[in-house]
Enzyme design. Structure first.
Site, PDB file in Angstrom:
ATOM      1  CB  CYS A   1       0.707  29.568  -6.415  1.00 33.73           C
ATOM      2  SG  CYS A   1       1.998  30.767  -6.795  1.00 33.73           S
TER       3      CYS A   1
ATOM      4  CB  CYS B   1       1.130  32.312  -4.159  1.00 36.98           C
ATOM      5  SG  CYS B   1       0.814  32.544  -5.916  1.00 36.98           S
TER       6      CYS B   1
END
Length: 109
Positions: free
Chosen positions: A34, A37
């Protein structure tokens, strides 16, 4: 100021480390693949270093904890959830700036 950092939480340790915690816990649900993230990870760690005396900062890799992802109905990541006294009290979805993230969790710090 504390020198603490975030703790890694698994499906097995979640009830003890998050739900049974005697202080608020901010959980970052993330994954290695991600991009957003990875963008908030340094900010999350900085907040953990600055405030871990008042709040526990935890990270859950959703690929390692699919049961938690399902049970908490996490549809996109990063998702930050604040737990207090074993209950979910706040949630933030998506990458946030440090200022916005700090403002969102300020009441727990």
């Amino acid at each position: 100021m504390s020198t603490g950092t975030s703790v890694t939480v698994t499906e097995q340790s979640f009830p003890t480390e998050v739900l049974a915690s005697d202080k608020p816990v901010i959980v970052d649900f993330w994954a290695t693949w991600c991009g957003p993230c990875k963008m908030i990870a340094p900010v999350f760690e900085e907040l953990a270093r600055d405030h871990s005396d008042k709040v526990t900062f935890a990270k859950v890799d959703i690929d390692q904890a699919p049961g938690l992802q399902r049970d908490l109905q996490i549809m996109s990541i990063p998702t930050l959830i604040v737990f207090k006294d074993g209950k979910q009290v706040a949630q933030l979805v998506g990458a946030q700036s440090k200022k916005k993230l700090h403002a969102a969790i300020a009441e727990f710090l």
